[in-house]
Scaffold this motif. Structure first.
Motif, mmCIF file in Angstrom:
data_model
loop_
_atom_site.group_PDB
_atom_site.id
_atom_site.type_symbol
_atom_site.label_atom_id
_atom_site.label_comp_id
_atom_site.label_asym_id
_atom_site.label_seq_id
_atom_site.Cartn_x
_atom_site.Cartn_y
_atom_site.Cartn_z
ATOM 1 N N ASN A 52 0.950 -1.326 -0.135
ATOM 2 C CA ASN A 52 0.006 0.039 -0.109
ATOM 3 C C ASN A 52 0.667 1.203 -0.058
ATOM 4 O O ASN A 52 1.764 1.217 0.981
ATOM 5 N N PHE A 53 0.724 2.022 -1.058
ATOM 6 C CA PHE A 53 1.357 3.322 -1.183
ATOM 7 C C PHE A 53 0.545 4.463 -0.432
ATOM 8 O O PHE A 53 -0.401 4.383 -0.779
ATOM 9 N N TRP A 54 1.192 5.152 0.384
ATOM 10 C CA TRP A 54 0.434 6.087 1.110
ATOM 11 C C TRP A 54 1.148 7.354 1.527
ATOM 12 O O TRP A 54 2.401 7.411 1.547
ATOM 13 N N ALA A 55 0.472 8.288 2.021
ATOM 14 C CA ALA A 55 1.211 9.300 2.547
ATOM 15 C C ALA A 55 0.460 10.097 3.814
ATOM 16 O O ALA A 55 -0.996 10.284 3.819
ATOM 17 N N THR A 56 0.815 10.676 4.754
ATOM 18 C CA THR A 56 0.204 11.435 5.883
ATOM 19 C C THR A 56 -0.396 12.657 5.202
ATOM 20 O O THR A 56 -1.597 13.140 5.846
ATOM 21 N N TRP A 57 -0.140 13.254 4.298
ATOM 22 C CA TRP A 57 -0.508 14.670 3.741
ATOM 23 C C TRP A 57 -1.784 14.407 2.930
ATOM 24 O O TRP A 57 -2.296 15.024 2.365
ATOM 25 N N CYS A 58 -1.990 12.925 2.602
ATOM 26 C CA CYS A 58 -3.302 12.560 1.713
ATOM 27 C C CYS A 58 -4.511 12.298 2.325
ATOM 28 O O CYS A 58 -4.516 11.180 3.325
ATOM 29 N N GLY A 59 -5.431 12.943 2.400
ATOM 30 C CA GLY A 59 -6.486 12.863 3.244
ATOM 31 C C GLY A 59 -7.218 11.498 3.017
ATOM 32 O O GLY A 59 -7.551 10.687 3.831
ATOM 33 N N PRO A 60 -7.713 10.907 1.686
ATOM 34 C CA PRO A 60 -7.779 9.677 1.473
ATOM 35 C C PRO A 60 -7.437 8.636 1.977
ATOM 36 O O PRO A 60 -7.669 7.430 2.471
ATOM 37 N N CYS A 61 -6.097 8.884 2.188
ATOM 38 C CA CYS A 61 -4.889 7.748 2.811
ATOM 39 C C CYS A 61 -5.537 7.485 4.358
ATOM 40 O O CYS A 61 -5.598 6.453 4.954
ATOM 41 N N ALA A 62 -5.736 8.638 4.879
ATOM 42 C CA ALA A 62 -6.147 8.632 6.175
ATOM 43 C C ALA A 62 -7.591 7.795 6.582
ATOM 44 O O ALA A 62 -7.753 7.120 7.428
ATOM 45 N N GLN A 63 -8.248 8.275 5.435
ATOM 46 C CA GLN A 63 -9.588 7.464 5.487
ATOM 47 C C GLN A 63 -9.572 6.043 5.379
ATOM 48 O O GLN A 63 -10.354 5.604 5.891
ATOM 49 N N GLU A 64 -8.498 5.526 4.408
ATOM 50 C CA GLU A 64 -8.420 4.170 4.324
ATOM 51 C C GLU A 64 -7.714 3.475 5.266
ATOM 52 O O GLU A 64 -7.926 2.267 5.542
ATOM 53 N N HIS A 65 -6.805 3.935 6.354
ATOM 54 C CA HIS A 65 -5.943 3.681 7.283
ATOM 55 C C HIS A 65 -6.776 2.495 8.082
ATOM 56 O O HIS A 65 -6.356 1.406 8.297
ATOM 57 N N PRO A 66 -7.962 2.767 8.482
ATOM 58 C CA PRO A 66 -8.417 1.854 9.378
ATOM 59 C C PRO A 66 -8.883 0.635 8.559
ATOM 60 O O PRO A 66 -8.887 -0.639 9.135
ATOM 61 N N VAL A 67 -9.204 0.631 7.398
ATOM 62 C CA VAL A 67 -9.653 -0.640 6.620
ATOM 63 C C VAL A 67 -8.189 -1.414 6.406
ATOM 64 O O VAL A 67 -8.356 -2.721 6.437
ATOM 65 N N LEU A 68 -7.232 -0.674 6.374
ATOM 66 C CA LEU A 68 -5.829 -1.686 6.058
ATOM 67 C C LEU A 68 -5.562 -2.089 7.507
ATOM 68 O O LEU A 68 -5.103 -3.056 7.424
ATOM 69 N N GLU A 69 -5.725 -1.547 8.520
ATOM 70 C CA GLU A 69 -5.471 -1.980 9.873
ATOM 71 C C GLU A 69 -6.362 -3.382 10.182
ATOM 72 O O GLU A 69 -5.822 -4.169 10.672
ATOM 73 N N TRP A 70 -7.768 -3.227 9.613
ATOM 74 C CA TRP A 70 -8.631 -4.366 9.668
ATOM 75 C C TRP A 70 -7.915 -5.569 8.942
ATOM 76 O O TRP A 70 -7.949 -6.648 9.661
ATOM 77 N N ALA A 71 -7.685 -5.145 7.696
ATOM 78 C CA ALA A 71 -7.240 -6.243 6.808
ATOM 79 C C ALA A 71 -5.912 -6.945 7.249
ATOM 80 O O ALA A 71 -5.937 -8.196 7.288
ATOM 81 N N ALA A 72 -4.994 -6.093 7.799
ATOM 82 C CA ALA A 72 -3.741 -6.666 8.348
ATOM 83 C C ALA A 72 -4.064 -7.620 9.364
ATOM 84 O O ALA A 72 -3.467 -8.663 9.707
ATOM 85 N N LYS A 73 -4.884 -7.386 9.945
ATOM 86 C CA LYS A 73 -5.313 -8.274 11.324
ATOM 87 C C LYS A 73 -5.899 -9.552 10.862
ATOM 88 O O LYS A 73 -5.676 -10.553 11.504
#
Lengths: 154, 173
Positions: free
Chosen positions: B68-89
């Motif tokens: 997953n390519f992402w950045a802290t300055w990217c609003g949609p990345c912050a929105q997506e972050h919980p989904v990736l946390e869920w998926a990694a678990k």
């Protein structure tokens, strides 16, 4: 002020922008000129319609760094272009190569222009000379016309 | 040249142009093609941001990988972050999850991960060389790579749970 400017201002205030980075160190003048010439022909994926050499976007800088790396490694122009085409397709080239279905893009406008010119020229040749009657004179033996003239003269 | 022949040529050219225009309808002119689907994933060796050491793709042989390519300055990345946390678990035992920080600072990234959680390893790509190798066109972008390290698909938007499930199913086969 339009919505785009408001969103841009909001993004800057909340820190939603990529930090600017320096590109990699330039090569010698001759190879650096090649890097920029190649960069001018490659489309920036984050800023539609601009080349990676002209765009200030971080992704464009990163791609120009890659061009520099490939040039420094001794790759040919074709090899540098194909590196980007392998990832983004012909979309990456600001000037598509005149081959395959692209030939249509290159030839069609010229051919349509020539066809249009030919149509105009043939129409000009067929145009009536100035002062000439636009309608052929009625035949002398036109009975109906003769009858009308008689009725008018009466 | 015979007038009818020329008219026929003009007609064919006009029809070709019309068909080309019709075929372009429905295509997003801003969409950037992705050509690496079905191709071997480019090799990488990147420094870890959340721990010491580097991660090499070659060392993950035989394991499916989610990049997953992402950045802290990217609003949609912050929105997506919980989904990736869920998926990694959910899928962390079946696939290797790797975040790649795109055009950002180490400081901002570490702060973001400390605040929002970090369930998988994060790599730092300071000059975006890895992003260019993968044909990244923006963030967030998620790549699904099978156990033979072939790129099966890419999702170029903030991913949701159901979409993630569909994509990862393809690399867990």
């Amino acid at each position: 002020m339009n919505l785009g400017l408001i969103l841009l201002a909001a993004g800057l205030v909340t820190g939603q922008y990529a930090p600017q980075r320096q590109g990699t160190d330039p090569l010698d003048a001759e190879r650096e000129a090649r890097v920029h010439r190649l960069g001018k022909g490659l489309r920036c994926p984050m800023c539609q319609g601009q080349s990676i050499a002209d765009s200030p976007a971080p992704a464009a800088r990163a791609q120009l760094d890659k061009v520099r790396e490939l040039v420094a490694a001794g790759r040919s122009d074709a090899e540098v272009e194909s590196y980007f085409v392998d990832r983004y397709g012909e979309w990456a080239l600001l000037k598509p190569k005149p081959q395959g279905s692209n030939l249509l893009l290159w030839l069609l406008p010229g051919m349509l222009l020539l066809a249009g010119l030919w149509i105009i020229l043939t129409q000009v040749k067929r145009a009536p000379t100035p002062g000439a009657p636009s309608v052929s004179p009625p035949k002398a033996d036109d009975d109906y016309l003769a009858q009308v003239r008689n009725d008018v003269d009466r | 040249m015979n007038r009818n022949v020329i008219l026929a040529i003009v007609g064919v050219l006009g029809a070709a142009f019309f068909i080309a225009v019709m075929l372009s309808f429905g295509n997003d002119p801003h969409a950037v093609p992705f050509m690496l689907e079905g191709k071997p994933a480019p090799a990488f060796s990147m420094k870890r941001l959340d721990a010491d050491g580097t991660v090499n793709l070659a060392d993950l042989k035989g394991k499916p990988v989610v990049l997953n390519f992402w950045a802290t300055w990217c609003g949609p990345c912050a929105q997506e972050h919980p989904v990736l946390e869920w998926a990694a678990k959910k899928y962390g035992n079946d696939a290797v999850f790797i975040g790649v920080v795109f055009e950002d600072t180490e400081e901002a990234t570490k702060k973001f991960l400390a605040q929002r959680g970090s369930s998988f390893q994060q790599l730092y790509d300071p000059q975006s060389t890895m992003a260019v190798d993968y044909g990244v066109t923006g963030v967030p972008e998620t790549y699904f790579i099978d156990r033979n390290h072939v790129i099966v698909s890419k999702y170029a938007a903030p991913i949701n749970m159901s979409t993630f499930d569909k994509h990862i199913a393809q690399i867990l086969k």
